[in-house]
Design an enzyme around this catalytic site. Structure first.
Site, PDB file in Angstrom:
ATOM      1  N   LYS A 150       3.101 -30.496  65.424  1.00  0.00           N
ATOM      2  CA  LYS A 150       2.804 -29.762  66.616  1.00  0.00           C
ATOM      3  C   LYS A 150       1.754 -30.785  67.253  1.00  0.00           C
ATOM      4  O   LYS A 150       1.807 -31.076  68.581  1.00  0.00           O
ATOM      5  CB  LYS A 150       2.394 -28.464  66.311  1.00  0.00           C
ATOM      6  CG  LYS A 150       3.154 -27.416  66.201  1.00  0.00           C
ATOM      7  CD  LYS A 150       4.243 -27.101  67.087  1.00  0.00           C
ATOM      8  CE  LYS A 150       5.374 -26.135  67.073  1.00  0.00           C
ATOM      9  NZ  LYS A 150       6.344 -26.206  67.910  1.00  0.00           N
ATOM     10  N   TYR A 187       4.051 -29.246  59.124  1.00  0.00           N
ATOM     11  CA  TYR A 187       4.292 -28.440  60.546  1.00  0.00           C
ATOM     12  C   TYR A 187       3.004 -28.545  61.273  1.00  0.00           C
ATOM     13  O   TYR A 187       3.577 -28.914  62.556  1.00  0.00           O
ATOM     14  CB  TYR A 187       4.434 -27.015  60.156  1.00  0.00           C
ATOM     15  CG  TYR A 187       4.377 -26.065  61.239  1.00  0.00           C
ATOM     16  CD1 TYR A 187       5.447 -26.016  62.280  1.00  0.00           C
ATOM     17  CD2 TYR A 187       3.145 -25.301  61.597  1.00  0.00           C
ATOM     18  CE1 TYR A 187       5.352 -25.152  63.221  1.00  0.00           C
ATOM     19  CE2 TYR A 187       2.963 -24.601  62.689  1.00  0.00           C
ATOM     20  CZ  TYR A 187       4.084 -24.515  63.541  1.00  0.00           C
ATOM     21  OH  TYR A 187       4.126 -23.689  64.769  1.00  0.00           O
ATOM     22  N   SER A 205       0.736 -24.887  68.694  1.00  0.00           N
ATOM     23  CA  SER A 205       0.292 -23.862  67.708  1.00  0.00           C
ATOM     24  C   SER A 205      -1.248 -24.349  67.721  1.00  0.00           C
ATOM     25  O   SER A 205      -1.715 -25.433  67.717  1.00  0.00           O
ATOM     26  CB  SER A 205       0.844 -24.235  66.640  1.00  0.00           C
ATOM     27  OG  SER A 205       0.394 -23.525  65.484  1.00  0.00           O
ATOM     28  N   LEU A 245       2.664 -13.541  57.591  1.00  0.00           N
ATOM     29  CA  LEU A 245       2.100 -12.309  56.820  1.00  0.00           C
ATOM     30  C   LEU A 245       2.716 -10.941  57.168  1.00  0.00           C
ATOM     31  O   LEU A 245       2.885 -10.048  56.262  1.00  0.00           O
ATOM     32  CB  LEU A 245       0.529 -12.342  57.098  1.00  0.00           C
ATOM     33  CG  LEU A 245      -0.186 -11.139  56.860  1.00  0.00           C
ATOM     34  CD1 LEU A 245      -0.453 -11.103  55.174  1.00  0.00           C
ATOM     35  CD2 LEU A 245      -1.628 -11.189  57.147  1.00  0.00           C
TER      36      LEU A 245
END
Length: 339
Positions: free
Chosen positions: A155, A151, A126, A201
Site C-alpha cells: 500500500k 501487505y 490503507s 477480526l
C-alpha cells in the site's frame, strides 16, 4: 451517466461500493478474477439496485486481458481500484505473492488509464501505510513509519506509484486510506465472505459465535493499550463505500485541491480487540468462546484516524456506531446460515 470501472468488484468493499455508486447515478462494471471472492455476491447487489452488474473475470496482472476490458468499454470515465490481496498474516508468510499481485495489478490498471485517457482514479489504500505511528490519531500528514507487513508495504508502494503516475499524465487521483472495515449492508443481501479461516477480526467473531469455528484467538494481550490487546479504528463498510462515491464526485467536479488528494476514512475512535468482542456479545446476546495467545507478526499496536479532512472536503460523515457495526455483521452471518 459516467461509467465507472470497479476492480475487485466482487470483494467485500468493492461490492458495497458498487451498490452506493449505482444508487447515486453512476453506471458500473466490475473486474474481478474471483481468486479471493465469490461472484455470487453480485446477485445480492443486483437485488438491491434492481439491475444487472457486469463482471469481467480477468486477472489484472495480465495486461493483455486487462486491456480487453477497456477495448470493450471505451466510455469508461473513472476507475476505483480495489483489487489486491489484503491479509496481513498471509502477506508475512507469502511476501512475493503479495508484491507480484498488488503492485503488478496496479501498474497495469494505471497503464490502461493512461492509454485510454481515463483521468479520474481512486486508489484503495490503507491505514497500514502509517506503520506504528509515534502519535495517534493519525492525520494525512502523519509521517509514515516502515510498514509492519508486506501487505502494508504494497500500500505504501502503491501510493508512491500513483503519485509518480499522475505527474506524467492527465490522471487526477484520490488515495483513500481506510481503517478497519466491518459490518454489512442493512439489507443483509451483501456482506463479507472470507475464504477459509477469516484473517480479519469481525468475521472471526461472527463465525465463532455461530459455530463455524470452535474458538477464536486474540493475538496478544501485552500491548501498551487499555486492556493489552491491539487498538484499531473500526468503520462500517457502507460508510467507506459512500466515501468512494464522494471521491468520484470531487474528481468529476474538479474540486480536488492537489493531485493526488489523500483522505483518512475512519470513525476517529479507537477500540481494542477485547472491546470489540464485548460489543459483539452485548448486541448479539451471544457469549463468545475465545482464547488469548501470543502476538501475531505484522500487527500494529494502536492506530485510529483523524478524519477531519474527509468530513470537511469530501462532506463525508460516518453514520454507524460500533454497536450498529456488530449488529449488522451478526445479522449478515445469520443470513448466510439460512442461505
Amino acid at each position: 451517466m459516467n461509467k465507472i470501472l470497479v476492480t475487485g468488484g466482487c470483494g467485500y468493499i468493492g461490492v458495497h461500493t458498487i451498490v452506493d455508486l449505482v444508487q447515486n447515478g453512476y453506471e458500473v462494471i466490475s473486474v474481478d478474477n474471483n481468486s479471493r471472492s465469490n461472484i455470487a455476491i453480485l446477485e445480492g447487489a443486483e437485488k438491491i439496485v434492481g439491475k444487472k452488474i457486469k463482471n469481467y473475470v480477468v486477472d489484472l496482472c495480465n495486461l493483455k486481458d486487462t486491456e480487453m476490458v477497456f477495448e470493450e468499454n471505451k466510455d469508461i470515465t473513472g476507475i476505483i481500484h480495489f483489487a489486491a490481496y489484503k491479509a496481513v498474516g498471509e502477506s508475512v508468510e507469502k511476501p512475493l505473492m503479495y508484491y507480484e499481485n498488488n503492485i503488478g495489478s496496479l501498474v497495469n490498471i494505471l497503464k490502461c488509464a493512461e492509454k485510454y485517457a481515463i483521468s479520474n482514479f481512486v486508489f484503495s489504500s490503507s491505514c497500514t501505510v502509517y506503520g506504528n505511528p509515534d502519535a495517534i490519531p493519525v492525520t494525512e500528514e502523519t509521517p509514515q513509519k516502515p510498514a509492519e507487513s508486506p501487505y502494508g508495504a504494497t500500500k505504501q508502494m502503491g501510493e508512491v506509484i500513483v503519485c509518480d503516475a499522475v505527474k506524467s499524465n492527465t490522471i487526477q487521483a484520490i488515495l483513500l486510506r481506510y481503517f478497519n472495515p466491518v459490518g454489512s449492508h442493512p439489507s443483509t443481501l451483501i456482506g463479507e465472505i472470507p475464504l477459509g479461516r477469516p484473517a480479519n477480526l469481525v468475521p472471526a467473531i461472527t463465525q465463532t459465535a455461530i459455530g463455524k469455528l470452535p474458538t477464536m484467538h486474540v493475538w496478544g494481550n501485552d500491548y501498551d493499550t487499555r486492556d493489552g490487546s491491539c487498538l484499531r479504528d473500526y468503520i462500517h463498510v457502507c460508510d467507506i463505500a459512500h466515501a468512494h462515491t464522494l471521491a468520484l464526485n470531487l474528481l468529476f467536479g474538479k474540486q480536488n485541491k492537489v493531485n493526488p488528494e489523500i483522505f483518512n476514512l475512519g470513525t476517529g475512535d479507537g477500540f481494542t480487540v477485547l472491546e470489540v468482542i464485548h460489543a459483539f456479545e452485548k448486541t448479539s446476546g451471544v457469549k463468545l468462546n475465545y482464547t488469548v495467545g501470543p502476538r501475531r507478526g505484522g500487527d500494529v499496536v494502536a492506530i485510529y484516524a483523524n478524519n477531519n479532512k474527509a468530513k470537511t472536503e469530501l462532506n463525508w460523515q460516518p453514520k454507524y456506531s460500533l454497536d450498529q457495526m456488530m449488529d449488522s455483521a451478526w445479522k449478515w452471518e445469520l443470513a448466510l446460515q439460512k442461505a
